[in-house]
Design a protein around this motif. Structure first.
Motif, short mmCIF file in Angstrom:
data_model
loop_
_atom_site.label_atom_id
_atom_site.label_comp_id
_atom_site.label_asym_id
_atom_site.label_seq_id
_atom_site.Cartn_x
_atom_site.Cartn_y
_atom_site.Cartn_z
N LEU A 103 0.70 -1.37 -0.02
CA LEU A 103 0.03 0.06 -0.07
C LEU A 103 0.76 1.29 0.08
O LEU A 103 0.30 2.28 -0.29
CB LEU A 103 -0.93 0.01 1.11
N VAL B 53 2.55 3.05 2.67
CA VAL B 53 1.92 3.72 3.55
C VAL B 53 2.74 3.31 5.01
O VAL B 53 3.42 2.29 5.04
CB VAL B 53 0.40 3.19 4.12
N TYR C 49 -1.06 3.08 9.40
CA TYR C 49 -2.00 3.19 8.66
C TYR C 49 -2.83 1.88 8.45
O TYR C 49 -3.99 1.66 8.30
CB TYR C 49 -1.60 3.60 7.16
N ASN D 54 -6.67 1.85 9.12
CA ASN D 54 -7.80 1.90 7.87
C ASN D 54 -8.45 0.40 8.28
O ASN D 54 -7.90 -0.43 8.21
CB ASN D 54 -6.99 1.95 6.62
N HIS E 77 -10.10 -1.42 5.89
CA HIS E 77 -10.01 -2.40 5.01
C HIS E 77 -8.50 -3.03 4.91
O HIS E 77 -8.46 -4.19 4.83
CB HIS E 77 -10.29 -1.86 3.43
N ALA E 78 -7.63 -2.03 5.32
CA ALA E 78 -6.10 -2.58 5.43
C ALA E 78 -6.11 -3.54 6.56
O ALA E 78 -5.21 -4.48 6.65
CB ALA E 78 -5.12 -1.41 5.51
N LYS F 267 -8.45 -5.46 7.97
CA LYS F 267 -9.21 -6.48 7.68
C LYS F 267 -8.31 -7.41 6.77
O LYS F 267 -8.33 -8.74 7.14
CB LYS F 267 -10.57 -6.14 6.81
N LEU F 268 -7.45 -6.93 6.01
CA LEU F 268 -6.82 -7.45 5.25
C LEU F 268 -5.45 -8.18 6.04
O LEU F 268 -5.08 -9.49 5.79
CB LEU F 268 -6.15 -6.84 4.01
N SER G 131 -4.39 -15.52 0.31
CA SER G 131 -3.99 -13.93 0.46
C SER G 131 -2.59 -13.91 0.55
O SER G 131 -2.03 -12.93 -0.04
CB SER G 131 -4.44 -13.64 1.91
N LEU H 26 1.68 -9.86 -5.97
CA LEU H 26 1.29 -8.45 -6.10
C LEU H 26 2.62 -7.69 -5.79
O LEU H 26 3.02 -6.74 -6.67
CB LEU H 26 0.10 -7.95 -5.14
#
Lengths: 305, 305
Positions: A198, A200, A204, A208, A210-211, A213-214, A288, A295
Motif C-alpha cells: 500500500l 503507507v 495506516y 484503515n 480495509h487494510a 481486515k486484510l 491471501s 502483487l
C-alpha cells in the motif's frame, strides 16, 4: 573460533565487529570499496549512547584459497543467500555450521543444500542496526540472540552461544527457536508486507478498516499454516501484538516499503513466501499470502511513475 | 414513454439525449449548474464523425411532485445507485421498470429494494462515451444494447428495446443477458482491477510474469463463481480474451486506475465485489477477489504521497 560473515550490511557489520573481539572473523562482501575500507580503517560501530568503537575483522571479496571455517553467518538479503554461499563453497568443510538470523522463516531449506541438516543453525536477533556510511554501522538497540537447530538437541550449539555472549552479543540456545522465528514472523507477513503493497506507514494498517481486515486475514492464514507445522499460536493474541506494533510506530516505515518505493527487489519471498511454503507443506491454504507475493513482485517490476 | 435517467455523466448524457427523440425524458442530476445548462441550452452530443447535435430532455435536481415514470435508467456510479433511487422514490410506481447497464454484475440485488424482481432490467451496452464539458458528451463509438431480466421472459421488454432502437440506440432483448454481463465482467475483474492496484497501464498486466499470474488466478475464480451460478465459461478462452485486451491497448488506462490515482472512490465493490458476492451465493471460494477488494479500498483512503 573461525567465523565468516556473509554480507557486511547493517547486521553483518554489527555481528562481525563484535565477534572479532574474541574470534578470527572474515567479512565477505561484494562491495570492493567497503572491503578496502574495512581492511585499511576497520569497521566502526556507533552505539546508542553516542560512543563509537572501531573493530578489525578481515574483509575479502572472495574466499578462494581460504580454509573451511567453524561457522558461517549469512547476513545477505535472503534472495542473495544461495548465490553468496555458492560463491564461497570452499570455506564449507565437514565440520562447518551455517547460521541464519535473517528475516522470514524456512531459510533452513536453502541452507540444507550446503550442509547437513544437523549443521544448520536458525535463530532470531533482537538487535537493531542500520548503515550509517561506508563501513559504519549505527547500532539502534540490543537484545537477545536466540539460536536453535532443525534436527538434534540445541544444547550442542552452546559453544556458539558462549562466544556470542562473551563478545557482547547475549545469546542462548533453545529447542523452541522455530516457534520464536514464527512468533517474530507474524508482524512481517501481515502489517509489514501490507505497508509495502500500500506504500503507507505502519499506523495506516491498524487505522484503515480495509487494510486492517486484510492484515487480520493474513494473520489468520499464518496462524493456520503454523498450526499445520505443529506450532500453536493464539490468533487473537497475534492480532493484538501486530496492532500494538502498528499503534506504537504509526509513522514507522518498513524495509519492504522502502524496497518497493525505490524499485528494489524486496524480501517478500522469504517473508510472505515462507508462509505460502509452510502452507504447502502442511496442506493449509494461504491464498491471501499467495496473492500478496505476486502483487509485490509485480510492483517490483513496474515502471516508475 | 416516460423515461427518467438517473445521472447525467457520459453514458447518462448519451442515452437521455438519444431517447429524448421519441420519449418524454427527464434527466436527474445533483449538479445544479448542469441542470440549469441542460434546461437552458440542451445537451450536446459530439459524434465520432465530427458532427454534433443538441437534444432537449428535461433536467431536474429533484423529482419531488413528479408522477411515476415507465422506466428509470440508472447511470450514476454504482456506489451512488442506492442513494439516488432513495432520493427519487416518488417516480417509482407499480408499473415502473428500473434498468441498469452499469459496469459489474449483481446490480439487480440493489434494484430489488425498489421494484419487484420482474420489473428489473439488466443489460450491457457497447456504446462508449466521455464527458467533454458541462452538458457536452463525446460519443466514442456505438454498438448493441442488450437487455434482459432476472425473472420471467425477456420478450416482455420488447417495447423498451423498440424505443431504444427507434431513437438510434440499437437494442435487443435476450434471455442470456446475465451471461453477457459476465462475459464483459472478466476483463474488469482481472486486468482492470489490477491496473488500479498496481497503478500501471493495461499492457503491464500481460507482460509482467507476476501480474499475469495474479490476473489468471482472478479469472480462474471468476469462472468458477460463474459456474456456481450456472453459467459455463471456458477458462482458457477467457484468459486469451483478457490477454488480447491488454495486448491491444498496452498504454490503456482504466477508470479504476484513474479513480485510485486521483484519490476517488472506485467501483471495486460492483466490479470485483460482484465476483465475491457471486461466490458466496454459489459456495465458491474467491479469496483473491476478496483480498483485492480490501486492498483497493485501503488504497482509496491512503494519504497522498
Amino acid at each position: 573460533m573461525k567465523i565468516a560473515v556473509l554480507g557486511s550490511g547493517a547486521m553483518g557489520g554489527l555481528y562481525s565487529s563484535y565477534l572479532s573481539r574474541h574470534n578470527e572473523v572474515t567479512v565477505i562482501d561484494v562491495n570492493a570499496a567497503l572491503v578496502e575500507k574495512v581492511n585499511a580503517e576497520g569497521l566502526e560501530v556507533q552505539e546508542p549512547d553516542g560512543t563509537s568503537n572501531v573493530f578489525h575483522p578481515h574483509a575479502v571479496l572472495s574466499t578462494e584459497g581460504m580454509e573451511p571455517v567453524d561457522l558461517i553467518i549469512v547476513f545477505v538479503k535472503a534472495m542473495f543467500s544461495e548465490g553468496a554461499l555458492n560463491n564461497n563453497k570452499g570455506i564449507i568443510g565437514p565440520d562447518t555450521y551455517i547460521m541464519t538470523l535473517q528475516n522470514g522463516s524456512g531459510h533452513e531449506d536453502l541452507l540444507g543444500k550446503f550442509v547437513p541438516q544437523d549443521h544448520i543453525i536458525i535463530g532470531t536477533t533482537q538487535h537493531n542496526a542500520s548503515v550509517a556510511g561506508l563501513g559504519v554501522t549505527k547500532h539502534g538497540g540490543s537484545g537477545m540472540t536466540h539460536m536453535g537447530c532443525v534436527v538434534g538437541e540445541a544444547a550442542r550449539l552452546q559453544k556458539f552461544a558462549d562466544t556470542f555472549t562473551e563478545c557482547g552479543l547475549e545469546a542462548d540456545v533453545s529447542d523452541g527457536v522455530q516457534k520464536m522465528i514464527w512468533n517474530k514472523l507474524f508482524t512481517n507477513v501481515s502489517a509489514s508486507a501490507l505497508t509495502g503493497a500500500l506504500q503507507v506507514p505502519l499506523g495506516y494498517i491498524s487505522s484503515n478498516e480495509h487494510a486492517w481486515k486484510l492484515c487480520c486475514q493474513l494473520i489468520r492464514e499464518a496462524v493456520d499454516a503454523a498450526a499445520g507445522l505443529g506450532m500453536d499460536f493464539d490468533y487473537d493474541e497475534k492480532v493484538a501484538e501486530v496492532k500494538a506494533v502498528c499503534d506504537k510506530s504509526p509513522n514507522g516505515l518498513t524495509s519492504i516499503y522502502a524496497d518497493l518505493r525505490d524499485g528494489r527487489r524486496s524480501e517478500v519471498d522469504t517473508i510472505s513466501g515462507s508462509v505460502v511454503r509452510a502452507g504447502k507443506k502442511s496442506g493449509v491454504a494461504t491464498p491471501s499470502h499467495e496473492s500478496l507475493v505476486e502483487l509485490i513482485h509485480a510492483m517490483e517490476g513496474r515502471p516508475k511513475a
